[in-house]
Design a protein around this motif. Structure first.
Motif, mmCIF file in Angstrom:
data_model
loop_
_atom_site.group_PDB
_atom_site.id
_atom_site.type_symbol
_atom_site.label_atom_id
_atom_site.label_comp_id
_atom_site.label_asym_id
_atom_site.label_seq_id
_atom_site.Cartn_x
_atom_site.Cartn_y
_atom_site.Cartn_z
ATOM 1 N N TYR A 90 99.526 -56.696 -11.300
ATOM 2 C CA TYR A 90 99.220 -57.751 -11.908
ATOM 3 C C TYR A 90 97.881 -58.232 -11.614
ATOM 4 C CZ TYR A 90 98.943 -62.710 -12.774
ATOM 5 O OH TYR A 90 98.274 -63.983 -13.436
ATOM 6 N N ARG A 94 94.918 -58.643 -14.170
ATOM 7 C CA ARG A 94 94.306 -59.961 -14.586
ATOM 8 C C ARG A 94 92.845 -60.072 -14.280
ATOM 9 N NH1 ARG A 94 95.942 -64.936 -10.560
ATOM 10 N NH2 ARG A 94 94.602 -66.491 -11.110
ATOM 11 N N ARG A 98 90.088 -60.962 -17.027
ATOM 12 C CA ARG A 98 88.983 -62.062 -16.866
ATOM 13 C C ARG A 98 87.663 -61.239 -17.463
ATOM 14 N NH1 ARG A 98 90.587 -63.435 -12.021
ATOM 15 N NH2 ARG A 98 90.019 -61.325 -11.075
ATOM 16 N N ARG A 120 95.096 -67.141 -21.013
ATOM 17 C CA ARG A 120 94.924 -67.354 -19.463
ATOM 18 C C ARG A 120 95.506 -68.288 -18.934
ATOM 19 N NH1 ARG A 120 89.316 -67.105 -17.280
ATOM 20 N NH2 ARG A 120 90.341 -66.318 -15.654
ATOM 21 N N GLN A 121 95.618 -69.362 -19.570
ATOM 22 C CA GLN A 121 96.039 -70.751 -18.954
ATOM 23 C C GLN A 121 97.667 -70.437 -18.658
ATOM 24 O OE1 GLN A 121 94.826 -73.453 -17.253
ATOM 25 N NE2 GLN A 121 97.026 -73.644 -16.618
ATOM 26 N N GLN A 122 98.297 -70.042 -19.949
ATOM 27 C CA GLN A 122 99.698 -69.678 -19.730
ATOM 28 C C GLN A 122 99.909 -68.567 -18.896
ATOM 29 O OE1 GLN A 122 101.657 -71.723 -21.280
ATOM 30 N NE2 GLN A 122 99.759 -72.745 -22.129
ATOM 31 N N ASP A 123 99.068 -67.614 -18.735
ATOM 32 C CA ASP A 123 99.345 -66.500 -17.643
ATOM 33 C C ASP A 123 99.520 -67.193 -16.332
ATOM 34 O OD1 ASP A 123 99.028 -63.627 -16.441
ATOM 35 O OD2 ASP A 123 97.013 -64.452 -15.764
ATOM 36 N N MET A 124 98.292 -68.267 -15.914
ATOM 37 C CA MET A 124 98.547 -68.770 -14.762
ATOM 38 C C MET A 124 99.664 -69.603 -14.531
ATOM 39 S SD MET A 124 95.748 -67.810 -13.180
ATOM 40 C CE MET A 124 95.532 -69.200 -11.880
ATOM 41 N N ASP A 125 100.132 -70.231 -15.587
ATOM 42 C CA ASP A 125 101.440 -70.836 -15.400
ATOM 43 C C ASP A 125 102.447 -70.063 -15.214
ATOM 44 O OD1 ASP A 125 99.982 -73.242 -16.150
ATOM 45 O OD2 ASP A 125 100.596 -73.571 -18.080
ATOM 46 N N HIS A 127 102.146 -67.223 -13.643
ATOM 47 C CA HIS A 127 101.936 -66.804 -12.159
ATOM 48 C C HIS A 127 102.517 -67.893 -11.192
ATOM 49 C CE1 HIS A 127 99.376 -66.174 -8.465
ATOM 50 N NE2 HIS A 127 99.630 -64.940 -9.041
ATOM 51 N N ASP A 128 102.156 -69.116 -11.496
ATOM 52 C CA ASP A 128 102.528 -70.239 -10.603
ATOM 53 C C ASP A 128 104.077 -70.368 -10.295
ATOM 54 O OD1 ASP A 128 100.029 -70.775 -10.215
ATOM 55 O OD2 ASP A 128 100.132 -72.489 -11.460
#
Length: 171
Positions: A90, A94, A98, A120-125, A127-128
């Motif tokens: 992952y 990632r 980037r 990218r924001q949805q990926d971070m969400d 990931h969270d």
């Protein structure tokens, strides 16, 4: 004699017109070729970004499945190694996302950059919420926890929206 002279004058004028037209058309041809190359590069970047986002999604979902197994005490030693492998994979993907995002920011257009930022924001969400467990604490591989499922759907939607914007700017 007049005929040969007339033919020579006509040939000279035609040659001059041809050279002049060539000099005028050549920059247009070069500009069109540059735009085609730029569009192709953008299409390649967008395709790579979509592939990277889809791989990141899959790694996070697989990580969540293995994590839930481990939390319930149903995992094996191989599952622990697979969990670490999914996490490493992952972060590799990632980093690729980037880099591609940076290239998209550099080349534009802004609408495409905004769509990539949303991915990218949805990926971070996602990931969270990768450590989320099932509400009933019973593992079922067919169903993801609600928070993970919501984040997966949002990421899928963001990827689709990015693809639509990319198609508009690369066709």
């Amino acid at each position: 004699m007049l005929t040969a002279l007339g033919a020579a004058v006509i040939a000279a004028v035609a040659s001059l017109v041809g050279v002049t037209l060539g000099a005028l058309v050549e920059p247009l041809k070069l500009n069109a070729a540059r735009r085609v190359k730029q569009r192709q590069e953008r299409a390649d970047r967008c395709g790579a970004f979509i592939e990277a986002a889809a791989r990141a999604r899959q790694h996070l979902v697989s990580y969540n499945v293995i994590h839930r197994l481990r939390e319930l005490g149903e995992s094996t030693e191989a599952d622990v190694e697979r969990e670490a492998g999914y996490e490493d994979s992952y972060f590799t993907v990632r980093a690729e996302m980037r880099s591609l995002y940076g290239l998209l920011v550099m080349s534009g257009p802004d609408e495409l950059v905004e769509a990539a930022r949303n991915v990218r924001q949805q990926d971070m969400d996602l990931h969270d919420v990768r450590h989320e467990l099932d509400e009933d604490r019973k593992f079922d591989r067919r169903f993801l926890p609600a928070a993970v499922r919501t984040a997966v759907v949002a990421l899928d939607r963001a990827i689709e929206e990015f693809a639509l914007v990319a198609r508009k700017h690369t066709s």
